[in-house]
Scaffold this motif. Structure first.
Motif, PDB file in Angstrom:
ATOM      1  N   PHE A   1       0.730   3.583   2.124  1.00  0.00           N
ATOM      2  CA  PHE A   1       1.176   3.800   3.498  1.00  0.00           C
ATOM      3  C   PHE A   1       2.439   2.993   3.786  1.00  0.00           C
ATOM      4  N   GLN A   2       2.421   1.731   3.372  1.00  0.00           N
ATOM      5  CA  GLN A   2       3.577   0.868   3.634  1.00  0.00           C
ATOM      6  C   GLN A   2       4.828   1.379   2.932  1.00  0.00           C
TER       7      GLN A   2
ATOM      8  N   THR B   1       8.110   2.554   4.965  1.00  0.00           N
ATOM      9  CA  THR B   1       9.377   1.881   4.705  1.00  0.00           C
ATOM     10  C   THR B   1      10.457   2.883   4.310  1.00  0.00           C
TER      11      THR B   1
ATOM     12  N   SER C   1       0.836  -1.194   0.000  1.00  0.00           N
ATOM     13  CA  SER C   1       0.000   0.000   0.000  1.00  0.00           C
ATOM     14  C   SER C   1       0.876   1.251   0.000  1.00  0.00           C
TER      15      SER C   1
ATOM     16  N   PRO D   1      -3.462  -2.540   5.032  1.00  0.00           N
ATOM     17  CA  PRO D   1      -2.548  -1.639   4.324  1.00  0.00           C
ATOM     18  C   PRO D   1      -1.728  -0.778   5.281  1.00  0.00           C
ATOM     19  N   PHE D   2      -2.021  -0.839   6.575  1.00  0.00           N
ATOM     20  CA  PHE D   2      -1.340   0.045   7.523  1.00  0.00           C
ATOM     21  C   PHE D   2      -0.386  -0.702   8.445  1.00  0.00           C
ATOM     22  N   THR D   3       0.364  -1.657   7.905  1.00  0.00           N
ATOM     23  CA  THR D   3       1.385  -2.329   8.704  1.00  0.00           C
ATOM     24  C   THR D   3       2.753  -1.842   8.243  1.00  0.00           C
ATOM     25  N   PHE D   4       3.780  -2.193   9.011  1.00  0.00           N
ATOM     26  CA  PHE D   4       5.131  -1.779   8.646  1.00  0.00           C
ATOM     27  C   PHE D   4       5.882  -2.969   8.070  1.00  0.00           C
ATOM     28  N   GLN D   5       6.480  -2.761   6.928  1.00  0.00           N
ATOM     29  CA  GLN D   5       7.168  -3.853   6.258  1.00  0.00           C
ATOM     30  C   GLN D   5       8.592  -3.466   5.916  1.00  0.00           C
ATOM     31  N   THR D   6       9.423  -4.483   5.699  1.00  0.00           N
ATOM     32  CA  THR D   6      10.791  -4.201   5.286  1.00  0.00           C
ATOM     33  C   THR D   6      10.819  -3.989   3.772  1.00  0.00           C
TER      34      THR D   6
ATOM     35  N   GLU E   1      11.243  -2.710  12.104  1.00  0.00           N
ATOM     36  CA  GLU E   1      10.341  -1.909  11.278  1.00  0.00           C
ATOM     37  C   GLU E   1       9.131  -1.442  12.068  1.00  0.00           C
TER      38      GLU E   1
END
Lengths: 515, 145
Positions: free
Chosen positions: A105-106, A110, A103, B45-50, A256
């Protein structure tokens, strides 16, 4: 997993004795420094050379001029498109059928985890202590203009990324330089892309790695008491290797999640301090505005504040460096421009919000010594900055300022600094890797080679005080900006075409809101 | 032409299978009724990813969809079809409660049938998936224990 483990052990086993020896024999440090200074000194001096008759480095001007050009060319996109950016991040325009893809947001989160870091904590303290409170004003100005640069580079990053048959993607300036230049019939695209990749690898090993490891160790040693740097280095390198070589994804995920939390917490604590001192906010803004144009007794006056502010913004939000374009290109969107819109929020969050918070707290806390009679700041000639409480600068100054309100803050700051340094290293290992695979091709063995080199440099960075090496790597970061911004000038008409088409379809209702 | 639709939430559990069986029985009684079987992959859609996760996200998504079809959805749909009912199977990413409600609304469903998920502790206190589905649904919800 077994193979990985043997690999890690082999790397450490080969490193430990040589590092211990390096600690004992200071001569090795000095020799490396000397060699680096001899061979690269001229290049570093060239990159940071001041404009004739001033002490304003031309590279900072290069970034600011670029940002102003993009702002004008795209009609102040950072103002006109600000609300649309927020709508995109909220997912208002996300097609439900694309749910499950990265997304907006992601992508933003990041990319931010790579830029929010030491610059926001240590860098701002340096800027304010040298340039006075007025530096904050110019930092915000540069941050606002930098939003247009990010918009330009990240749109291109998505438009010209490579999609591989297995579905994974690689993108960044090296890809848009090659593809964009050939599309426009311009020469030298391949050469510039290679040049950019080399600068990126060296920048990743230096500013994105050794500098971070070095600062993390300094902060740890400052709070916990002095101990050999290679210990920090080996631990950091071990954890980093475990993360980037694929074994321990969970640590990366934890980082993260913690880093954004730390960032938000940092801002909340800052706001709390400002609320406690609400009666001084007006005064602090007065100091910042007056300082921006008069210098308030700081040597260098108005230009001193301007230079420090601009430099800080450039270092902190990386607009124009090209790194964010690599991070954003992973997003699978039908409209590359939407990623540009989202990316323009980065300098805003990083510089306009977080850096300004740090600066306000430092000014309000009174850790900068003022002459009570005249209201001017007392200049510490020897240190080349404003005299400060405890005679400190950098992270220590920020720490002192926050400690005036909350005595527990230095411990939290230590954790934050180490985590920020770690997440910046992880980010830059990715940027470096992308440049590496651009040059040498994708493949597990080639990628592992880079990852091992990267981790070795963490240990070196933490163990040694390699001033000239770090100067050289800083110079590499800005060299990335030279290549990247030249490319952006040539490619900005493509972005304009994309933008015009997107805005027209947005107006006509062809692009619909889903929420 | 089918007049009515029942939406069934499937998650690969036994309770989910019971929900589908219940819906089949209902559909037979109603007569002119189709079933939409929906498998939801929890995603926000609002998570944190590498950065690596982002880079490989598209690939993973395709794999997730394929797996959902192969392991859970397609066998269930085939079973239901064999009993002579019109069945459609869909996979979606997102919040289970939101997706089921959205699918039901879009298809003008007459009810949603889900299996009860055994939830403990805090989740029970604050209401899990089924709780939120019941609280927010615009059509009747049947929960199969």
């Amino acid at each position: 997993m077994n193979k990985l483990f043997t690999y890690v052990m082999a790397v450490f086993a080969s490193l430990l004795p040589s590092l211990a020896a390096a600690q004992e024999a200071v001569g090795v440090d000095e020799r490396i420094n000397q060699i680096f200074a001899d061979y690269t000194g001229w290049y570093v001096s060239f990159i940071f050379a001041p404009l004739p008759g001033t002490n304003f480095s031309w590279i900072a001007l290069w970034l600011v001029v670029g940002a102003v050009v993009f702002t004008v060319y795209f009609g102040a996109i950072q103002l006109k498109g600000f609300w649309h950016s927020i709508q995109l991040v909220r997912g208002d325009y996300s097609d439900p059928d694309d749910a499950g893809e990265v997304s907006h947001f992601q992508a933003l989160a990041t990319a931010l985890s790579g830029t929010v870091g030491l610059g926001n904590i240590a860098g701002v303290a340096v800027a304010v202590s040298i340039g006075g409170p007025g530096a904050t004003f110019w930092m915000v100005v540069a941050g606002l203009f930098g939003m247009a640069t990010k918009f330009t580079e990240c749109t291109l990053g998505v438009k010209y990324r490579n999609e591989f048959p297995d579905g994974h993607v690689s993108g960044g300036p090296m890809y848009y330089i090659v593809k964009g230049f050939s599309e426009r019939g311009l020469p030298l695209g391949g050469f510039m892309a290679v040049l950019f990749s080399i600068f990126t690898i060296l920048g990743a090993l230096g500013g994105g790695n050794m500098f971070q490891a070095n600062q993390a160790h300094a902060q740890l040693a400052g709070v916990l008491g002095d101990y050999p740097g290679w210990i920090t280095g080996v631990i950091l390198a071990g954890v980093t290797f475990a993360v980037i070589a694929g074994g321990l994804k969970s640590i990366a995920r934890v980082t993260e999640k913690i880093v954004p939390f730390m960032g938000v917490f940092y801002v909340l604590v800052s706001i709390l301090i400002l609320i406690i001192n609400w009666d001084m906010i007006g005064w602090a803004f007065g100091q910042i505005f007056m300082g921006a144009f008069t210098g308030l007794g700081v040597v260098g006056g108005f230009t001193g504040a301007l230079i420090q502010g601009f430099r800080r913004a450039a270092f902190s939000n990386e607009a124009g460096i090209g790194s964010a374009a690599i991070a954003h290109s992973a997003v699978r969107t039908k409209e590359p421009v939407t990623e540009g819109y989202v990316a323009l929020l980065e300098p805003f969050i990083d510089t306009v919000v977080i850096c300004t918070m740090t600066a306000l707290v430092i000014v309000i806390s009174g850790v900068l010594n003022q002459d009570p009679a005249t209201g001017l700041y007392i200049w510490n000639e020897e240190a080349g900055r404003i005299a400060t409480e405890g005679d400190v600068s950098g992270v220590a100054l920020t720490s002192a300022a926050y400690a005036r309100a909350f005595s527990w803050f230095p411990i939290l700051l230590m954790i934050a600094v180490v985590l920020f340094a770690f997440s910046t290293m992880i980010s830059w290992s990715y940027y470096g890797l992308k440049a590496w695979t651009y040059l040498f091709g994708e493949g597990p063995a080639k990628e592992l080679t880079f990852k091992v080199i990267f981790c070795v440099f963490i240990v070196i960075g933490a163990a040694a005080s390699l001033g000239p090496v770090i100067d050289f790597s800083d110079a590499m970061l800005f060299s990335m900006a030279i290549v990247n911004i030249i490319a952006l000038y040539f490619l900005m008409p493509i972005v304009k075409r994309e933008l015009n088409s997107y805005v027209a379809r947005l107006r006509s209702g062809e692009i619909v809101k889903h929420k | 032409m089918s007049k009515s639709t029942i939406v069934v939430g499937l998650d690969g559990s036994e309770a989910g299978a019971r929900a589908l069986a219940f819906a089949q029985a209902q559909a037979k009684q109603i007569g002119d009724c189709s079933i939409t079987v929906c498998f939801v992959i929890e995603w926000s859609p609002f998570t944190f990813q590498t950065k690596e996760e982002n880079e490989q996200r598209h690939m993973r998504r395709e794999q997730e969809l394929q797996r959902a079809h192969d392991v859970v959805l397609d066998p269930a749909v085939a079973d239901a079809k064999a009993s002579g009912i019109e069945v459609e199977g869909i996979v979606r990413h997102g919040d289970v409660a939101d997706i089921l409600e959205g699918v039901a609304k879009k298809r003008g469903a007459i009810q949603i049938v889900v299996g009860r998920v055994g939830e403990r502790g805090l989740k029970r206190l604050f209401g899990g998936v089924t709780g939120r589905l019941v609280a927010g649904s615009s059509v009747p919800v049947t929960i199969i224990p």
